[in-house]
Design an enzyme around this catalytic site. Structure first.
Site, PDB file in Angstrom:
ATOM      1  N   ASP A  31      16.326 -11.658  -8.178  1.00  0.00           N
ATOM      2  CA  ASP A  31      14.938 -11.956  -8.526  1.00  0.00           C
ATOM      3  C   ASP A  31      14.648 -13.371  -8.045  1.00  0.00           C
ATOM      4  O   ASP A  31      15.570 -14.184  -7.918  1.00  0.00           O
ATOM      5  CB  ASP A  31      14.729 -11.852 -10.049  1.00  0.00           C
ATOM      6  N   ILE A  32      13.369 -13.653  -7.802  1.00  0.00           N
ATOM      7  CA  ILE A  32      13.019 -15.006  -7.323  1.00  0.00           C
ATOM      8  C   ILE A  32      13.194 -16.048  -8.426  1.00  0.00           C
ATOM      9  O   ILE A  32      13.434 -17.215  -8.153  1.00  0.00           O
ATOM     10  CB  ILE A  32      11.581 -15.032  -6.756  1.00  0.00           C
ATOM     11  N   TYR A  81      -3.526  -5.160  -4.072  1.00  0.00           N
ATOM     12  CA  TYR A  81      -2.254  -4.498  -4.419  1.00  0.00           C
ATOM     13  C   TYR A  81      -2.275  -3.055  -3.903  1.00  0.00           C
ATOM     14  O   TYR A  81      -1.324  -2.596  -3.255  1.00  0.00           O
ATOM     15  CB  TYR A  81      -2.098  -4.547  -5.938  1.00  0.00           C
TER      16      TYR A  81
HETATM   17  C1  AKB Z   1      -0.633  -1.915 -12.392  1.00  0.00           C
HETATM   18  O1  AKB Z   1      -1.338  -1.695 -13.386  1.00  0.00           O
HETATM   19  O2  AKB Z   1      -0.934  -2.691 -11.471  1.00  0.00           O
HETATM   20  C2  AKB Z   1       0.659  -1.130 -12.268  1.00  0.00           C
HETATM   21  C3  AKB Z   1       0.482   0.084 -11.418  1.00  0.00           C
HETATM   22  C4  AKB Z   1      -0.237   1.248 -11.942  1.00  0.00           C
HETATM   23  O3  AKB Z   1       0.936   0.096 -10.311  1.00  0.00           O
HETATM   24  N1  AKB Z   1       1.155  -0.768 -13.552  1.00  0.00           N
END
Ligand code: AKB
Length: 314
Positions: free
Chosen positions: A34-35, A141
């Protein structure tokens, strides 16, 4: 003999996956990394290394010196935290994955990489979301997970890298806390229900999201990785479902055990993210290709969480 490196091992999934892999392959065959060097204290029985998952030279050095055969690459910035610094999130999530895929090509490693329901977006059917719908993710993300899935598929098809992936829903567990996700409320609520008997939820009462209890998530990961390569036909990432519920339904279930527990609702920016995600997941491809079946429903999750979480007040 397998020798396994885990990146992001101190995270919510990493802590429990490290324990499961240590009991399956033997603690001496697992390297947790881990970092955050402080995380070393989470790992008593397995060796711990401080590692920046974007440092491909360091990773290559570990692969060679430790004779690594598999990598579980879990390090990533999640959906809510990712929005604070989108370019940094893209850089960390993508550069680390590409470094690991390149190392896998060079050293013929088997890889596990988590994707997420965040790959889906506003134009995806929200109920019983199929394996390959239209997907335009609304968070950085989600974009990084969607692009990552395409890179995994590319390395699998072009270079025969054995890379496997699951699109996890929100994960619920008591051993390690999540950090920076949109589904985190479903863990926080259990702690607050025991500590304060009240919880202010950052999503609205009717926000239905797919979730999974950690024992199911660990079992899905191990079953996917154990399946014969010929059965793994999906090399982007598999839909996997557990259970779907709203904050109000979860609070009602907790009320069966803590009668005076109260929930309040103050939706914030995470509501927009949740509104773009599926409400429930169709995982028939995972079921057909490697036999996935979840075991935990909301009732079982609630009983197990309330029994096992450790709070200051208890
Ligand atoms: C998030 O809420 O970002 C994560 C996911 C669903 O990838 N738990």
């Amino acid at each position: 003999m397998e020798k396994i490196l885990i990146t992001g091992a101190a995270g919510q999934l990493g802590v429990e996956l490290t324990t499961a892999l240590a009991s399956k392959y033997g603690a001496s065959n697992i390297l947790a990394s881990d970092i955050n060097s402080e995380s070393a204290k989470k790992f008593n029985s397995v060796k711990f290394l401080t590692l920046d998952a974007t440092d491909s030279k360091h990773i290559e050095n570990i692969i060679v010196t430790e004779n690594i055969t598999q990598i579980y690459h879990l390090a990533a910035i999640l959906s809510a935290k990712g929005e604070d610094n989108p370019l940094f999130t893209w850089d960390l999530n993508m550069r680390s994955l590409l470094g690991i895929l390149e190392a896998a090509r060079k050293y013929q490693l088997k890889i596990f990489w988590p994707s997420s329901i965040a790959v889906f977006g506003n134009d995806t059917p929200r109920k019983n979301t199929p394996q390959n719908p239209r997907m335009i993710p609304g968070t950085v993300y989600g974009i990084s997970k969607q692009a990552g899935e395409q890179w995994c598929n590319y390395y699998a098809k072009k270079f025969k890298v054995d890379v496997r992936s699951l699109r996890y829903p929100g994960l619920i567990s008591y051993s390690a806390q999540p950090g920076g996700g949109t589904t985190d409320y479903a863990v926080d609520i259990f702690y607050k229900s025991k500590e304060d008997k009240k919880y202010t939820c950052f999503l609205s009462k009717d926000t239905r999201l797919p979730m999974m209890y950690m024992p199911d998530a660990i079992r899905a990961t191990l079953e996917l990785m154990e399946a014969p390569a010929s059965e793994i036909k999906t090399r982007t990432s598999y839909n996997v479902s557990g259970v779907s519920f709203t904050p109000a339904e979860l609070a009602e279930e907790i009320n069966k055990h803590i009668a005076d527990f109260k929930i309040l609702y103050e939706p914030d920016f995470r509501q927009h993210i949740a509104d773009s995600w599926p409400q429930s997941i169709n995982d028939e491809v995972a079921e057909q290709e490697w036999g996935w079946k979840p075991k935990y429903d909301l009732k079982k999750i609630t009983i197990d969480m309330l029994k096992n979480i450790k709070c200051e007040a208890y």
